[in-house]
Design an enzyme around this catalytic site. Structure first.
Site, PDB file in Angstrom:
ATOM      1  N   GLU A 185      -0.928   6.063  22.035  1.00  0.00           N
ATOM      2  CA  GLU A 185      -0.824   7.518  21.897  1.00  0.00           C
ATOM      3  C   GLU A 185      -1.490   8.249  23.053  1.00  0.00           C
ATOM      4  O   GLU A 185      -2.538   7.851  23.525  1.00  0.00           O
ATOM      5  CB  GLU A 185      -1.461   7.972  20.581  1.00  0.00           C
ATOM      6  CG  GLU A 185      -0.661   7.570  19.363  1.00  0.00           C
ATOM      7  CD  GLU A 185      -0.961   8.413  18.130  1.00  0.00           C
ATOM      8  OE1 GLU A 185      -1.576   9.481  18.282  1.00  0.00           O
ATOM      9  OE2 GLU A 185      -0.573   7.986  17.041  1.00  0.00           O
TER      10      GLU A 185
ATOM     11  N   ASP B 241       5.867   9.996  15.043  1.00  0.00           N
ATOM     12  CA  ASP B 241       4.488  10.457  14.983  1.00  0.00           C
ATOM     13  C   ASP B 241       4.441  11.579  13.960  1.00  0.00           C
ATOM     14  O   ASP B 241       5.308  12.447  13.948  1.00  0.00           O
ATOM     15  CB  ASP B 241       4.006  10.975  16.345  1.00  0.00           C
ATOM     16  CG  ASP B 241       2.508  11.222  16.329  1.00  0.00           C
ATOM     17  OD1 ASP B 241       1.754  10.233  16.342  1.00  0.00           O
ATOM     18  OD2 ASP B 241       2.091  12.390  16.262  1.00  0.00           O
TER      19      ASP B 241
ATOM     20  N   ARG C  89       9.241  13.381   7.050  1.00  0.00           N
ATOM     21  CA  ARG C  89       9.810  12.168   7.671  1.00  0.00           C
ATOM     22  C   ARG C  89      11.287  12.041   7.322  1.00  0.00           C
ATOM     23  O   ARG C  89      12.125  11.731   8.178  1.00  0.00           O
ATOM     24  CB  ARG C  89       9.026  10.932   7.184  1.00  0.00           C
ATOM     25  CG  ARG C  89       9.554   9.590   7.716  1.00  0.00           C
ATOM     26  CD  ARG C  89       8.526   8.490   7.586  1.00  0.00           C
ATOM     27  NE  ARG C  89       7.290   8.895   8.218  1.00  0.00           N
ATOM     28  CZ  ARG C  89       6.199   9.308   7.545  1.00  0.00           C
ATOM     29  NH1 ARG C  89       6.181   9.309   6.229  1.00  0.00           N
ATOM     30  NH2 ARG C  89       5.126   9.703   8.191  1.00  0.00           N
TER      31      ARG C  89
ATOM     32  N   PHE D 168       0.994   7.339   0.803  1.00  0.00           N
ATOM     33  CA  PHE D 168      -0.084   6.836   1.654  1.00  0.00           C
ATOM     34  C   PHE D 168      -0.771   8.027   2.315  1.00  0.00           C
ATOM     35  O   PHE D 168      -0.370   9.183   2.122  1.00  0.00           O
ATOM     36  CB  PHE D 168       0.457   5.850   2.704  1.00  0.00           C
ATOM     37  CG  PHE D 168       1.398   6.464   3.701  1.00  0.00           C
ATOM     38  CD1 PHE D 168       2.721   6.735   3.371  1.00  0.00           C
ATOM     39  CD2 PHE D 168       0.971   6.781   4.994  1.00  0.00           C
ATOM     40  CE1 PHE D 168       3.589   7.310   4.286  1.00  0.00           C
ATOM     41  CE2 PHE D 168       1.835   7.347   5.931  1.00  0.00           C
ATOM     42  CZ  PHE D 168       3.153   7.608   5.561  1.00  0.00           C
ATOM     43  N   GLY D 169      -1.792   7.744   3.093  1.00  0.00           N
ATOM     44  CA  GLY D 169      -2.464   8.778   3.881  1.00  0.00           C
ATOM     45  C   GLY D 169      -2.874   9.987   3.049  1.00  0.00           C
ATOM     46  O   GLY D 169      -3.575   9.877   2.033  1.00  0.00           O
ATOM     47  N   TYR D 170      -2.394  11.148   3.470  1.00  0.00           N
ATOM     48  CA  TYR D 170      -2.775  12.414   2.836  1.00  0.00           C
ATOM     49  C   TYR D 170      -1.931  12.747   1.596  1.00  0.00           C
ATOM     50  O   TYR D 170      -2.113  13.806   1.002  1.00  0.00           O
ATOM     51  CB  TYR D 170      -2.648  13.560   3.854  1.00  0.00           C
ATOM     52  CG  TYR D 170      -3.588  13.429   5.034  1.00  0.00           C
ATOM     53  CD1 TYR D 170      -4.907  13.872   4.951  1.00  0.00           C
ATOM     54  CD2 TYR D 170      -3.167  12.849   6.232  1.00  0.00           C
ATOM     55  CE1 TYR D 170      -5.776  13.751   6.024  1.00  0.00           C
ATOM     56  CE2 TYR D 170      -4.033  12.721   7.319  1.00  0.00           C
ATOM     57  CZ  TYR D 170      -5.329  13.174   7.201  1.00  0.00           C
ATOM     58  OH  TYR D 170      -6.190  13.049   8.264  1.00  0.00           O
TER      59      TYR D 170
ATOM     60  N   THR E  10       6.482   0.357  14.653  1.00  0.00           N
ATOM     61  CA  THR E  10       5.430   0.983  13.844  1.00  0.00           C
ATOM     62  C   THR E  10       4.527  -0.092  13.255  1.00  0.00           C
ATOM     63  O   THR E  10       4.964  -1.222  13.039  1.00  0.00           O
ATOM     64  CB  THR E  10       6.033   1.819  12.689  1.00  0.00           C
ATOM     65  OG1 THR E  10       4.975   2.425  11.948  1.00  0.00           O
ATOM     66  CG2 THR E  10       6.881   0.996  11.742  1.00  0.00           C
TER      67      THR E  10
ATOM     68  N   LYS F  35       5.679   3.979   6.404  1.00  0.00           N
ATOM     69  CA  LYS F  35       6.593   4.754   7.249  1.00  0.00           C
ATOM     70  C   LYS F  35       7.915   4.013   7.400  1.00  0.00           C
ATOM     71  O   LYS F  35       8.983   4.610   7.321  1.00  0.00           O
ATOM     72  CB  LYS F  35       6.001   4.917   8.651  1.00  0.00           C
ATOM     73  CG  LYS F  35       4.952   5.982   8.773  1.00  0.00           C
ATOM     74  CD  LYS F  35       4.573   6.069  10.235  1.00  0.00           C
ATOM     75  CE  LYS F  35       3.716   7.240  10.550  1.00  0.00           C
ATOM     76  NZ  LYS F  35       3.673   7.527  11.968  1.00  0.00           N
TER      77      LYS F  35
HETATM   78  P1  IMP Z   1       0.615   8.630  12.796  1.00  0.00           P
HETATM   79  O1  IMP Z   1       1.968   9.237  12.891  1.00  0.00           O
HETATM   80  O2  IMP Z   1       0.697   7.167  12.511  1.00  0.00           O
HETATM   81  O3  IMP Z   1      -0.255   8.984  13.971  1.00  0.00           O
HETATM   82  O4  IMP Z   1      -0.017   9.244  11.480  1.00  0.00           O
HETATM   83  C1  IMP Z   1      -1.034  10.171  11.482  1.00  0.00           C
HETATM   84  C2  IMP Z   1      -1.800  10.152  10.175  1.00  0.00           C
HETATM   85  O5  IMP Z   1      -1.138  10.984   9.238  1.00  0.00           O
HETATM   86  C3  IMP Z   1      -1.970   8.781   9.548  1.00  0.00           C
HETATM   87  O6  IMP Z   1      -3.309   8.669   9.117  1.00  0.00           O
HETATM   88  C4  IMP Z   1      -1.073   8.793   8.361  1.00  0.00           C
HETATM   89  O7  IMP Z   1      -1.648   8.110   7.282  1.00  0.00           O
HETATM   90  C5  IMP Z   1      -0.920  10.270   8.048  1.00  0.00           C
HETATM   91  N1  IMP Z   1       0.437  10.513   7.617  1.00  0.00           N
HETATM   92  C6  IMP Z   1       1.550  10.488   8.375  1.00  0.00           C
HETATM   93  N2  IMP Z   1       2.630  10.673   7.616  1.00  0.00           N
HETATM   94  C7  IMP Z   1       2.183  10.810   6.357  1.00  0.00           C
HETATM   95  C8  IMP Z   1       2.847  10.985   5.116  1.00  0.00           C
HETATM   96  O8  IMP Z   1       4.074  11.028   4.999  1.00  0.00           O
HETATM   97  N3  IMP Z   1       2.033  11.068   4.074  1.00  0.00           N
HETATM   98  C9  IMP Z   1       0.688  11.008   4.144  1.00  0.00           C
HETATM   99  N4  IMP Z   1       0.028  10.820   5.256  1.00  0.00           N
HETATM  100  C10 IMP Z   1       0.778  10.717   6.366  1.00  0.00           C
END
Ligand code: IMP
Length: 187
Positions: A39, A67, A172, A142-144, A10, A15
């Protein structure tokens, strides 16, 4: 085969940390390989993660990939598999704009985890249901996370929770717990 040490491929520190802390509960040590996953375009995160794992060179180590995405009901499941792209382009403020004055704010996160050990690939899914907040709240996660309020929580977003609190109910954590149970029950 019972593995007590596995490697997560990763590029995400967040994550990795969440996954490592869950697997510790099962006595499994998670090391990290820092790679960007390749991907494929698909609707199903399991399909994406299994494809990505197959693209990685097999050097004999047990490797795990994940993912994840957020699926918003009112938007027909968008951004789903495009979660990473959309976060980079619109960010959380852009999602909130799309959701302005929308009554049905239900959404879920989905996580797909796959492990390759020898010739075998096994996959696990985890979900968490919730709603999209009306504003960005919290600086954790992080992210959303700052716009996602899990149904099983106390009204705070994941972004307002500690990692430990998020790890009790997150998509997760649920997928990695299934992996942990599977590893622990393997002969
Ligand atoms: P990927 O699995 O790395 O493709 O993640 C997809 C998108 O979803 C990324 O922009 C991550 O920041 C967001 N994302 C994945 N898991 C989480 C989480 O647990 N919290 C917030 N955003 C997430």
């Amino acid at each position: 085969m019972r593995e007590s040490k596995i490697w997560m491929a990763t590029s995400s520190d967040d994550k990795y940390t969440e996954a490592r802390d869950i697997l510790t509960e099962f006595g499994v040590e998670l090391e990290r390989i820092d790679v960007e996953k390749i991907e494929v375009q698909a609707d199903d995160p399991v399909e994406i993660v299994v494809y990505s794992l197959r693209q990685m060179e097999d050097d004999g180590r047990a490797v795990v990939m994940e993912d994840a995405g957020i699926f918003i009901e009112h938007l027909g499941g968008f951004p789903g598999p495009y979660s990473s792209y959309v976060l980079g382009r619109l960010g959380n403020p852009g999602i909130l704009k799309l959701m302005e004055d929308v009554e049905d704010r239900s959404a879920h996160y989905q996580s797909a985890v796959a492990i390759r050990s020898g010739n075998e690939i096994s996959s696990f899914r985890g979900y968490v249901r919730g709603t999209i907040a009306s504003s960005v709240k919290g600086t954790g996660g992080f992210g959303y996370d700052p716009i996602f309020i899990p149904d099983e929580g106390d009204g705070r977003t994941f972004g307002e929770m500690t990692e430990e609190e998020k790890n009790v109910i997150s998509h997760r954590a649920r997928a990695f717990r299934k992996l942990g149970e599977w590893l622990a029950s393997s002969p």
